[in-house]
Design a protein around this motif. Sequence first.
Motif, PDB file in Angstrom:
ATOM      1  N   MET A 483      16.729 -11.012  15.316  1.00 36.86           N
ATOM      2  CA  MET A 483      17.656 -11.860  16.088  1.00 36.86           C
ATOM      3  C   MET A 483      17.401 -13.337  15.766  1.00 36.86           C
ATOM      4  O   MET A 483      18.330 -14.129  15.656  1.00 36.86           O
ATOM      5  CB  MET A 483      17.472 -11.608  17.583  1.00 36.86           C
ATOM      6  CG  MET A 483      17.935 -10.223  18.005  1.00 36.86           C
ATOM      7  SD  MET A 483      17.405  -9.888  19.700  1.00 36.86           S
ATOM      8  CE  MET A 483      17.986  -8.219  19.889  1.00 36.86           C
ATOM      9  N   LEU A 484      16.138 -13.674  15.612  1.00 43.45           N
ATOM     10  CA  LEU A 484      15.800 -15.070  15.282  1.00 43.45           C
ATOM     11  C   LEU A 484      16.260 -15.412  13.867  1.00 43.45           C
ATOM     12  O   LEU A 484      16.859 -16.465  13.627  1.00 43.45           O
ATOM     13  CB  LEU A 484      14.287 -15.300  15.409  1.00 43.45           C
ATOM     14  CG  LEU A 484      13.698 -15.187  16.815  1.00 43.45           C
ATOM     15  CD1 LEU A 484      12.189 -15.419  16.785  1.00 43.45           C
ATOM     16  CD2 LEU A 484      14.364 -16.168  17.774  1.00 43.45           C
ATOM     17  N   LYS A 485      15.992 -14.496  12.943  1.00 46.77           N
ATOM     18  CA  LYS A 485      16.385 -14.749  11.556  1.00 46.77           C
ATOM     19  C   LYS A 485      17.900 -14.870  11.433  1.00 46.77           C
ATOM     20  O   LYS A 485      18.420 -15.676  10.656  1.00 46.77           O
ATOM     21  CB  LYS A 485      15.866 -13.622  10.661  1.00 46.77           C
ATOM     22  CG  LYS A 485      14.378 -13.782  10.367  1.00 46.77           C
ATOM     23  CD  LYS A 485      13.779 -12.595   9.680  1.00 46.77           C
ATOM     24  CE  LYS A 485      14.288 -12.459   8.262  1.00 46.77           C
ATOM     25  NZ  LYS A 485      13.676 -11.282   7.596  1.00 46.77           N
ATOM     26  N   ASP A 486      18.590 -14.053  12.231  1.00 45.17           N
ATOM     27  CA  ASP A 486      20.048 -14.024  12.211  1.00 45.17           C
ATOM     28  C   ASP A 486      20.660 -15.403  12.491  1.00 45.17           C
ATOM     29  O   ASP A 486      21.700 -15.750  11.956  1.00 45.17           O
ATOM     30  CB  ASP A 486      20.500 -13.007  13.275  1.00 45.17           C
ATOM     31  CG  ASP A 486      21.994 -12.854  13.315  1.00 45.17           C
ATOM     32  OD1 ASP A 486      22.572 -12.726  12.219  1.00 45.17           O
ATOM     33  OD2 ASP A 486      22.564 -12.873  14.421  1.00 45.17           O
ATOM     34  N   ILE A 487      19.972 -16.189  13.341  1.00 46.92           N
ATOM     35  CA  ILE A 487      20.545 -17.513  13.636  1.00 46.92           C
ATOM     36  C   ILE A 487      19.816 -18.623  12.862  1.00 46.92           C
ATOM     37  O   ILE A 487      19.922 -19.803  13.186  1.00 46.92           O
ATOM     38  CB  ILE A 487      20.569 -17.819  15.167  1.00 46.92           C
ATOM     39  CG1 ILE A 487      19.191 -17.609  15.780  1.00 46.92           C
ATOM     40  CG2 ILE A 487      21.618 -17.002  15.874  1.00 46.92           C
ATOM     41  CD1 ILE A 487      19.117 -18.077  17.222  1.00 46.92           C
ATOM     42  N   GLY A 488      19.064 -18.226  11.858  1.00 44.84           N
ATOM     43  CA  GLY A 488      18.487 -19.233  10.949  1.00 44.84           C
ATOM     44  C   GLY A 488      17.219 -19.902  11.442  1.00 44.84           C
ATOM     45  O   GLY A 488      16.866 -20.991  10.992  1.00 44.84           O
TER      46      GLY A 488
END
Length: 655
Positions: A483-488
């Motif tokens: 989820m964190l990676k998904d928003i950069g």
Amino acid sequence: MEKLTIKDVDLKGKKVIMRVDFNVPIKDGKITDETRIVAALDTIQYALDKGAKVILLSHLGRPKGEKDPQFSLKPVADRLGELLNNKVYFVDETRGPKVEEAVSELKEGEVLVLENTRFEKGETKNDPELAKYWASLADLHVNDAFGTAHRAHASNVGIADYIPSVAGFLMEKEIEFLQKAVENPEKPYVVILGGAKVSDKIGVINNLLNKADKILIGGAMMFTFLKALDKKVGSSLVEEDKLDVAKEILENAKAKGVEIVLPIDAVIAQKIEAGVEKKTVKIDDGIPEGWMGLDIGLETVSLFKEKISDSKTIVWNGPMGVFEIDDFAFGTEEVAKAIAEVTKKGCISIIGGGDSAAAAEKFGLASEFSHVSTGGGASLEFLEGIELPGISSISEKKNLNERIFILAGNWKMNKTNAEAAEFVSKLIGQIKTQDKFEVIVCPPFTALEKVRDITSTSSIKVGAQNVYYEDKGAYTGEISVNMLKDIGVEYVILGHSERRHIFQESDELINKKLKKVLASGLKPILCVGEQLEEREKGLTFNVVERQIKEALYGLTEEESKKIIIAYEPVWAIGTGKVATPNQAQEVHKFIRDLLKDIFNEEFAKKTTILYGGSIKPNNYLGLFGKPDIDGGLVGGASLTQEFVELANIMKSIIE
Ligand SMILES: Nc1ncnc2c1ncn2[C@@H]1O[C@H](COP(=O)(O)OP(=O)(O)O)[C@@H](O)[C@H]1O
Ligand SMILES: O=C(OP(=O)(O)O)[C@H](O)COP(=O)(O)O
């Protein structure tokens, strides 16, 4: 590593406590040699021109820790006022209400001299309470007292535990010249030693045997060497108990291919007095009983001149004879002239303080040398290769080649989306890191995406404050790495003390999270740190070691490479209490050594270790100036304009 200097810091409106060495000779209330006062003027004037309020500290002589009028700095303060052509205030106290009042009344561009630091018993004992008190009077410490650099006293060394300490121009120049001679002297490198005592100079001779090409020995110390070689020295000054040492030095020199040049003739007399009968004798013929050598002879002068003539680096310490009396000053004057001559041809000549500097002054040659040190003992110890405490305590510039420096802001549970957007938009315009160091902001989860969007075209990076180790599923309230990676998001804080203590996160849980984060490619900022009771029980290192070892459990060196560690003493978080730069440095060094043990030296060297706990612009320079502190994990000060100030401080001291 390079030292931080007064040029690297902002002085406008700042209270600057400056340690100078005003230990000048005073006779009947009159200063007989003001060289050291003149040598400090550039730094004082610079600070005044930049709008600082300057408080000067110095010792004078060796009073025994109590008021003694003959050692008052009053005459020095008066003379300083004349030399600066500026009003100089003087307080005849070293602490207390009178001092504090004078400091609070001081305006930008004004100077205040406090009374002799050695009127305080704690000065020479480097008493922390005294150091803390003097530190409390100012924002910044400037250390320009090279002459005192071999002493670890409260006013030059202890004080740097509480406020940042930067070098003044004199200190900088002394280090620059002496370092050249110690580290890579251009050859031929000739050392000329004289003066009275071999025992004072044994250390320096031994060190120079590894560096110099020739060592010329004159002064009274030559007789100890000559006697060691079985020459007759009459009643010349000899250190009988150093004959073996002299022999050893001569043998070592031979083994190392260093030429030791001893005098071949001497001027002798029966008394050390002006106008007495004197004659010159050859050393091989011996000095008759009842006569003593008081200067080098004419043939030795020629020999020394020849040895000096092609040198590219010269260090001179100690007169060739009793130069204070004109009858025995010839050798010293001629050697000084020869050094001046070869300096004109490009040789770097360094005169090592004390009597040699006085001799150079007496012959009007002081300005003819590359550098006349203001420190006798200090320059000798420097040349011996000893680390001087009064230099070590000065903050250092950061070297970018070693590892990445980071300023990370942990916003904790603060700022709504709108507030976050407004704040971070302002930051973008003001923080331009130009690859020197990374700036990371860690907003609450709700503002992560917004902040990420706003910062996407800037150099500011985004981190989360926590994450869970599972990918998805029934974990109410948790967020995954994907989820964190998904928003950069690039970074994630783990094991913050608030998570450990308020939310009872265990070492085991933190280890699971760390493994997950590393495997995902996110960069973890792993927090460690002891609580107050643990520090008080002397358990700081144990706690930090346990937290790091448990967190890294099962991880390889390769897997662990992206770890950033943040040392946050729990007692300093949100309490306004800050670890002193030395307290923090001690733990950071411990952590680096621990990483060396767990993995290897290269890993330890490359790992960024941040400090966290009540960081503010007024304490950050001292912390970040320490060699093992690579930046900050900032709480409260990351929510305001202070964060920009912190970034600016980092920029100013990275090479
Ligand atoms: N041959 C000598 N006999 C006695 N004293 C000497 C002789 N040569 C030099 N001195 C004295 O040595 C003193 C300086 O010694 P020292 O303190 O070791 O030098 P420095 O201060 O340069 O390190 C001077 O006062 C000088 O008169
Ligand atoms: O004059 C000094 O030393 P120096 O004569 O060795 O240059 C310094 O001010 C240090 O003084 P101290 O030797 O009383 O500590």
